[in-house]
Every structure is written in structure tokens, then in C-alpha cells.
Scaffold this motif. Structure first.
Motif, PDB file in Angstrom:
ATOM      1  N   ILE A  25      49.544  -2.825  64.333  1.00 25.78           N
ATOM      2  CA  ILE A  25      50.962  -2.471  64.166  1.00 25.78           C
ATOM      3  C   ILE A  25      51.100  -1.453  63.028  1.00 25.78           C
ATOM      4  CG2 ILE A  25      53.234  -3.326  63.459  1.00 25.78           C
ATOM      5  CD1 ILE A  25      52.643  -5.892  65.024  1.00 25.78           C
ATOM      6  N   THR A  26      50.339  -1.633  61.957  1.00 30.84           N
ATOM      7  CA  THR A  26      50.365  -0.641  60.867  1.00 30.84           C
ATOM      8  C   THR A  26      49.951   0.732  61.388  1.00 30.84           C
ATOM      9  OG1 THR A  26      49.778  -2.365  59.286  1.00 30.84           O
ATOM     10  CG2 THR A  26      49.497  -0.089  58.547  1.00 30.84           C
ATOM     11  N   ASP A  27      48.847   0.778  62.135  1.00 33.28           N
ATOM     12  CA  ASP A  27      48.386   2.066  62.687  1.00 33.28           C
ATOM     13  C   ASP A  27      49.442   2.693  63.597  1.00 33.28           C
ATOM     14  OD1 ASP A  27      46.013   1.798  61.336  1.00 33.28           O
ATOM     15  OD2 ASP A  27      44.854   1.133  63.061  1.00 33.28           O
ATOM     16  N   THR A  28      50.067   1.864  64.415  1.00 34.63           N
ATOM     17  CA  THR A  28      51.118   2.343  65.318  1.00 34.63           C
ATOM     18  C   THR A  28      52.278   2.957  64.535  1.00 34.63           C
ATOM     19  OG1 THR A  28      50.538   0.692  66.970  1.00 34.63           O
ATOM     20  CG2 THR A  28      52.772   1.580  67.078  1.00 34.63           C
ATOM     21  N   MET A  29      52.677   2.284  63.481  1.00 33.21           N
ATOM     22  CA  MET A  29      53.781   2.812  62.657  1.00 33.21           C
ATOM     23  C   MET A  29      53.362   4.121  61.993  1.00 33.21           C
ATOM     24  SD  MET A  29      56.519   0.976  62.955  1.00 33.21           S
ATOM     25  CE  MET A  29      57.489   1.575  61.560  1.00 33.21           C
ATOM     26  N   VAL A  30      52.160   4.158  61.466  1.00 35.31           N
ATOM     27  CA  VAL A  30      51.695   5.340  60.743  1.00 35.31           C
ATOM     28  C   VAL A  30      51.578   6.547  61.681  1.00 35.31           C
ATOM     29  CG1 VAL A  30      49.702   6.319  59.507  1.00 35.31           C
ATOM     30  CG2 VAL A  30      50.592   4.067  58.865  1.00 35.31           C
ATOM     31  N   GLU A  31      51.204   6.306  62.929  1.00 35.55           N
ATOM     32  CA  GLU A  31      51.180   7.402  63.916  1.00 35.55           C
ATOM     33  C   GLU A  31      52.547   8.052  64.069  1.00 35.55           C
ATOM     34  OE1 GLU A  31      49.703   6.235  67.819  1.00 35.55           O
ATOM     35  OE2 GLU A  31      48.069   5.153  66.816  1.00 35.55           O
ATOM     36  N   ILE A  32      53.579   7.242  64.005  1.00 32.24           N
ATOM     37  CA  ILE A  32      54.942   7.755  64.194  1.00 32.24           C
ATOM     38  C   ILE A  32      55.494   8.360  62.901  1.00 32.24           C
ATOM     39  CG2 ILE A  32      57.336   7.090  64.751  1.00 32.24           C
ATOM     40  CD1 ILE A  32      56.064   4.888  66.599  1.00 32.24           C
ATOM     41  N   GLU A  33      55.252   7.704  61.786  1.00 30.26           N
ATOM     42  CA  GLU A  33      55.914   8.090  60.537  1.00 30.26           C
ATOM     43  C   GLU A  33      55.082   9.048  59.672  1.00 30.26           C
ATOM     44  OE1 GLU A  33      56.425   4.154  59.010  1.00 30.26           O
ATOM     45  OE2 GLU A  33      54.408   4.046  58.239  1.00 30.26           O
ATOM     46  N   GLU A  35      50.851   9.728  57.965  1.00 29.22           N
ATOM     47  CA  GLU A  35      49.832   9.017  57.194  1.00 29.22           C
ATOM     48  C   GLU A  35      50.259   8.755  55.748  1.00 29.22           C
ATOM     49  OE1 GLU A  35      47.026   7.747  58.574  1.00 29.22           O
ATOM     50  OE2 GLU A  35      46.560   6.886  56.606  1.00 29.22           O
ATOM     51  N   ASN A  36      51.085   9.631  55.197  1.00 28.30           N
ATOM     52  CA  ASN A  36      51.516   9.434  53.804  1.00 28.30           C
ATOM     53  C   ASN A  36      52.342   8.171  53.599  1.00 28.30           C
ATOM     54  OD1 ASN A  36      50.344  11.752  52.652  1.00 28.30           O
ATOM     55  ND2 ASN A  36      52.004  13.044  53.449  1.00 28.30           N
ATOM     56  N   MET A  37      52.820   7.599  54.697  1.00 29.18           N
ATOM     57  CA  MET A  37      53.654   6.393  54.599  1.00 29.18           C
ATOM     58  C   MET A  37      52.811   5.113  54.643  1.00 29.18           C
ATOM     59  SD  MET A  37      56.863   7.254  54.401  1.00 29.18           S
ATOM     60  CE  MET A  37      57.869   5.925  55.135  1.00 29.18           C
ATOM     61  N   ARG A  38      51.514   5.242  54.819  1.00 29.55           N
ATOM     62  CA  ARG A  38      50.694   4.037  55.018  1.00 29.55           C
ATOM     63  C   ARG A  38      50.866   2.996  53.899  1.00 29.55           C
ATOM     64  NH1 ARG A  38      46.405   2.354  58.189  1.00 29.55           N
ATOM     65  NH2 ARG A  38      46.273   4.374  59.203  1.00 29.55           N
ATOM     66  N   SER A  39      50.805   3.446  52.643  1.00 29.29           N
ATOM     67  CA  SER A  39      50.800   2.461  51.547  1.00 29.29           C
ATOM     68  C   SER A  39      52.129   1.725  51.401  1.00 29.29           C
ATOM     69  CB  SER A  39      50.430   3.130  50.225  1.00 29.29           C
ATOM     70  OG  SER A  39      51.464   4.002  49.839  1.00 29.29           O
ATOM     71  N   VAL A  40      53.192   2.282  51.987  1.00 29.38           N
ATOM     72  CA  VAL A  40      54.486   1.581  51.928  1.00 29.38           C
ATOM     73  C   VAL A  40      54.855   0.984  53.283  1.00 29.38           C
ATOM     74  CG1 VAL A  40      55.427   2.741  49.896  1.00 29.38           C
ATOM     75  CG2 VAL A  40      55.703   3.799  52.152  1.00 29.38           C
ATOM     76  N   THR A  41      53.866   0.824  54.138  1.00 29.16           N
ATOM     77  CA  THR A  41      54.084   0.148  55.418  1.00 29.16           C
ATOM     78  C   THR A  41      53.529  -1.266  55.293  1.00 29.16           C
ATOM     79  OG1 THR A  41      53.956   2.248  56.618  1.00 29.16           O
ATOM     80  CG2 THR A  41      53.597   0.234  57.903  1.00 29.16           C
TER      81      THR A  41
ATOM     82  N   ILE F  55      49.328  -4.766  53.427  1.00 28.10           N
ATOM     83  CA  ILE F  55      49.893  -3.558  52.825  1.00 28.10           C
ATOM     84  C   ILE F  55      49.020  -2.404  53.295  1.00 28.10           C
ATOM     85  CG2 ILE F  55      50.260  -2.333  50.640  1.00 28.10           C
ATOM     86  CD1 ILE F  55      51.225  -4.854  49.391  1.00 28.10           C
ATOM     87  N   GLY F  56      49.626  -1.492  54.033  1.00 28.14           N
ATOM     88  CA  GLY F  56      48.846  -0.393  54.612  1.00 28.14           C
ATOM     89  C   GLY F  56      47.777  -0.879  55.574  1.00 28.14           C
ATOM     90  N   GLY F  57      47.984  -2.081  56.114  1.00 30.03           N
ATOM     91  CA  GLY F  57      47.058  -2.631  57.102  1.00 30.03           C
ATOM     92  C   GLY F  57      45.966  -3.498  56.494  1.00 30.03           C
ATOM     93  N   LYS F  58      45.877  -3.503  55.168  1.00 29.12           N
ATOM     94  CA  LYS F  58      44.865  -4.290  54.460  1.00 29.12           C
ATOM     95  C   LYS F  58      45.472  -5.650  54.107  1.00 29.12           C
ATOM     96  CE  LYS F  58      41.925  -4.093  50.358  1.00 29.12           C
ATOM     97  NZ  LYS F  58      42.278  -5.486  49.982  1.00 29.12           N
TER      98      LYS F  58
END
Lengths: 74, 74, 74, 74, 74, 74
Positions: A25-33, A35-41, F55-58
């Protein structure tokens, strides 16, 4: 932000499946939003006790969901 | 949709009372929305641990709620 | 405690129906838990925007739910 | 069940991106849980108002998130 | 984590008061958990529409809460 | 109303720290909203299981958060 909350019935999924849900789900969100948003997902899972979830008033146990997964009437 | 979430303090209610909540809240919703909505009416209960719920900053145990139910000051 | 949260899709129900949901769910809970618990029984409704709720990945508008209420496929 | 709730800050994402989130998160869940679970996999999105979300106490507007997406300090 | 969600009735508090809630709850949490946790301490506020929150089945408008704040019966 | 929900990872904080969170967040809210609102200010804490928060998938365990508190990379 974004914040994703997943509610499951306890004992339906394995720890490995739950880990996959969080990662994918994190990867799915990051694909849309982006990569810079990863740490706040953030994605977190909460289990609801067996018998404490009703669909149409009919309460479900893990075994009911397992039947449903196999295509049997719950 | 509709989705109804009920939060209780653990050990205040019996499993039978929780089952009644799910069934009767579903029936109440279906009376208002129509019988065709029953299968998409979901009700689930989550328990909050004793001591982890505060009203006005005062944390509650199951015994405090039981006192309240009897009309005694919590 | 108890705390009941109802999530609906906006514009599916009228203000009068929402008021009924709050009153009748409260009454249902009080029947189970006892009249002394009425003042600490909270029910609140939150609307999800049309198009922001998906069942099986298919997003719903108010008109889809109205079709469902009439027994037509959404 | 499963039930997935996504919280975003309003006006950060387009309606098309929100639709994609619902579809793709559903597909991700169904890959893990099995196709028979699709109809009981619900995903819904809720927007939090700009300025009403704080990270480390610093409130965020949509423009702050857009800066973050571009790799600029929010 | 930690994640703090505050639900209010809309139009009861000013934007400035909501900003204070976010800042001061964050500071309160950081005092307990340690300064290193600040960046992963998230606080967000959601407004519930006037009339959509019931206490004991009685729905509240912003004016009812303002009366309560002044010590008048809601 | 107001209603404050705090989500933590289980076993990160002691019962005493959780009690402090409830008391101090309540006091913080009452400072902003006025003392008359104390009895309708509810704060409750919910624990998310170790490994069920990403957090960020981790995914995080309590020990990861303890490292973070000490200023070590989680």
C-alpha cells in the motif's frame, strides 16, 4: 500525511501478509504521490476481534472470512 | 456504507451484549435507510483498554463504568 | 464511552434522517447498557464526499446509493 | 472487512489521483487476500482541511505538501 | 507515531484556537516522549458538522457549545 | 466533544506515561476551550501492535521507537 489505516478481523491474515499490505500500500501511494512523499506516508493496521464485526448484522469469525476467501458462502 | 464504529471500554459489556449492539444498530439503520441497504451496512466494535479512556482527564476502569450504570458516582 | 461513529456518503440522507440515526442509535445503546449511561453515550456522523468511497474499487456517488436503496444495481 | 481509510490534506491531490488511490489500493489488497474478497474490500478517503494537520506542531497547507513533493523543504 | 486526532464541532473554535491545539498538544506529547520524537508526532483536527454530533441523543449546534462554554445549560 | 484519540505502538510507553498523556492533553484542551468544557473533553488511547505500523513502508517495533527516542536511527 497521507495516513492509511487498515482494519482487519484478527487471525484472518498472517503476520507476513500484514507486512505485505503495509509495504505494498505504501508503494502504491508513492507511485501516485511521488517518491519524495515516502517518509510521510504512514500505513497502520488494526485488528478487530472475531465476532465484533457485523455485515448486515451477521457477526463474522476468522473462519467465516476464510470460507469467503475460498468462495464458499460465509 | 453506512459504516458504524462503536468504541467501548473492554470488559464492561458481555459478548452477548456486544452481539446485540451489532444486530440492533444494524436493524435501526436499516429501518431508516431501507432493507436493500442491509448487506452494505457494517457495524464493528473496538475495545479500548481499561485505564486508557479519560473523561475530563479522569481515567476509567470497567468497574467505574459499572458503578455509573448502577447510578453511583464513577 | 460508549462512542459511536457513523460514516455516510454525503447527500444520500436528509438532515432529518441523520437526526433519527443519532436519536435511535442512542436509544438502542441505552436499552442495552442502561438509562444511567445516556449522558455518556455519544453518537456522531461524518460524511464522506461523493466519489471518495469505493466498494470493490468502484467509487460511489449519492445517486448510486439511491439506486441501491430502490433495489436497482448500483 | 477489510476496510481501508485514507486521510489526505484537501486540495493536494486531484479527483483523478484519488480515484486511482481507491482502485489501486483495492487491487493491492485483493492480490494479497484473494479475488473473492473484492466485494467486501472497502476503501474510502477523507480530506483534512488545510492548516488542520500538524507534523511536529507545524501546520501544513496544500502548497507545503506540493513543495515537499518537488523535493523542496516544506 | 504518535498520532493524535482531535474531533470538534465546526464553527465552535477559531482557526487561531485550532492552531494552538495542534501546537500545544504536540508540545505536551514531546514533553512526555522526548524531543527526538517531535518529527513523528502528528496532530490533525477534523470538524464534525453542526447537528451531526449527539450527546445522549441530543444533537448540538455551535451555539449550544458556546452556551456550555459560558456555563449555561446547552 | 472535543474528542481526542491518541494512537501509539504498544509497549513503547508505560501505563504512567499514558495516564500523563490523558491528563495533560485534557488540561491543554481545557486551557484553550475553557474550564466549563472539561466534562465533555474525552481523551482515549489505542495501541497498535508492534510490526503493524509502517513509516515509508518500514514496519516498527517498540525497540525501533526506543532507538528513535534516544536519537539513534530507527
Amino acid at each position: 500525511m497521507p495516513l492509511i489505516n487498515v482494519k482487519l478481523i484478527e487471525d484472518v491474515f498472517t503476520p507476513e501478509q500484514k507486512k505485505q499490505m503495509i509495504e505494498k500500500i505504501t508503494d502504491t501511494m508513492v507511485e501516485i504521490e511521488g517518491e519524495n512523499m515516502r517518509s510521510v506516508t504512514w500505513v497502520f493496521i488494526e485488528d478487530v476481534k472475531q465476532g465484533d464485526w457485523g455485515i448486515g448484522g451477521k457477526t463474522l469469525k476468522a473462519s467465516d472470512v476464510h470460507s469467503l476467501q475460498k468462495g464458499q458462502a460465509a
